[in-house]
Write an enzyme that holds these catalytic residues in place. Structure first.
Site, PDB file in Angstrom:
ATOM      1  N   GLU A 182     -12.815 -18.301  10.458  1.00 36.53           N
ATOM      2  CA  GLU A 182     -14.058 -19.082  10.423  1.00 36.53           C
ATOM      3  C   GLU A 182     -15.171 -18.318   9.727  1.00 36.53           C
ATOM      4  OE1 GLU A 182     -15.140 -20.254  14.401  1.00 36.53           O
ATOM      5  OE2 GLU A 182     -13.470 -21.672  14.556  1.00 36.53           O
ATOM      6  N   GLU A 269      -7.435 -24.686  14.535  1.00 42.52           N
ATOM      7  CA  GLU A 269      -7.963 -24.310  15.860  1.00 42.52           C
ATOM      8  C   GLU A 269      -8.806 -25.456  16.402  1.00 42.52           C
ATOM      9  OE1 GLU A 269      -9.839 -20.311  16.396  1.00 42.52           O
ATOM     10  OE2 GLU A 269     -11.356 -21.427  17.519  1.00 42.52           O
TER      11      GLU A 269
END
Ligand code: IDC
Length: 346
Positions: A182, A269
């Site tokens: 991320e 995710e």
């Protein structure tokens, strides 16, 4: 004699009823395996995955929706990397993939810890990949950047790591590389894209085929930026992450727009708690998300396999089993994810 026979029969009957009751009580919580019905492992069914247009496809070119579970940080919870745990996930939960989350910066991160720590992490990944290979599961090797917001922070280390992985696993057909979990903060798509160009080139020198997932700006939620200027090469996908109690309709719209723009998206995710990993659990929003993923055949991996005392951890914090969990061993979000995975299993 006759009476004694009757007596013995009666005692045997009582004993067998008790044993049966005990058996039922012991096993009533254990659901039947979901995979054995199909008789084949996920890898036997789908083979080497590829990307075609905006879809992840199987060896024969048919769209597949992969479902999986992510470990917590490998340094944090190495005990869940064991063959029986992965087997439980495959057979009881019906999943296809395990994501191996290796933090780069936090908690004995690969780039912040010692050389010995790096060795330990690589050995753990090697074990995990071996278990996945034995069990016919896909393994997602996740370079889990987070507090090191820009993947270029540890680009040199990343190149060396993925070179090693690609050399080692080029002959496998169950590996997926996720090269930056991320990116966040002020990191822009052009910065990520430049990092991705380099790392994709590094992997492709050894492995021409493995699917590679690239993170997107703002905690892997700005997939549109990637859609406008994708990374060159084949078998590349883009990450979109969500936490259902924080991210709702506005984010579903973003995801749909990226898919409509032709981007190959992988939800590598997600959680059904708040984005902090804690707080509320929102099952109604989670259901909306799953409908969207199913409609678009988007693969998804749930965070996380641990008993940490936090809402997104799937094992109840009081349960210390490292495999063979029953539904009652799971946390509230774990039970929801378990039910979802089982009902969606194919
Ligand atoms: C969280 C873990 C938590 C850990 C923290 C470290 O659940 O136990 O202390 O990271 O900073 C993400 C990240 C993922 C986060 C998760 C929940 O990819 O690493 O895990 N999350 O906050 N993105 C959105 C949420």
């Amino acid at each position: 004699m006759k009476n004694r026979f009757k007596m013995v029969s009666f005692v045997l009957l009582v004993l067998s009823v008790c044993a049966a009751a005990g058996f039922v009580q012991q096993h009533s919580d254990e659901a039947p395996a979901v995979v054995s019905a199909a008789g084949k492992t996920p890898l036997e069914r789908f083979g080497q995955l590829k990307v075609s247009g905006s879809h992840l496809v199987n060896e024969k070119g048919k769209a597949v929706q992969l479902r999986g579970i992510s470990t917590h940080g490998l340094s944090w919870y190495p005990q869940y990397v064991n063959k029986k745990a992965f087997e439980t996930l495959r057979d009881q939960w019906g999943i296809h993939a395990v994501r191996l989350a290796m933090y780069t910066a936090e908690y004995n991160g690969y780039c912040t810890g010692s050389a010995q720590n790096r060795k330990n992490l690589e050995a753990l990944i090697d074990q995990a990949v071996g278990f996945c290979d034995d069990l016919g599961l896909y393994a997602v090797i996740d370079w889990h950047i987070l507090s090191d917001s820009d993947p270029n922070t540890y680009k040199k280390q990343s190149k060396a790591f993925f070179k090693k992985m690609a050399q080692k696993y080029a002959g496998y057909n169950n590996i997926i590389y996720e090269i930056c979990n991320e990116p966040n903060g002020s990191t822009t798509w052009p910065q990520i894209r430049s990092y991705a160009d380099t790392v994709v080139r590094t992997i492709r020198r050894y492995d021409k085929k493995a699917v590679i997932i690239v993170g997107t700006p703002a905690w892997s939620q700005d997939a549109a930026a990637a859609a406008a200027d994708p990374v060159k090469g084949s078998n590349i996908m883009y990450a979109f992450h969500f936490y259902a109690a924080t991210h709702t309709e506005e984010y579903r719209k973003k995801l749909q727009e990226a898919v409509d723009a032709g981007l190959a998206v992988f939800v590598s995710e997600f959680g059904i708690s708040e984005a902090s990993g804690n707080g509320r659990i929102d099952k109604a929003q989670a259901e909306q998300w799953m409908k969207l993923l199913e409609r678009n055949k988007i693969s998804c991996i749930a965070w996380n396999l641990s008993n940490k005392d936090e809402a997104c951890a799937m094992i109840d914090s009081s349960c210390t089993k490292t495999y063979g969990w029953k539904k009652s061993d799971l946390s509230e979000s774990g039970r929801w994810i378990y039910d979802y995975m089982r009902s969606a299993a194919h």
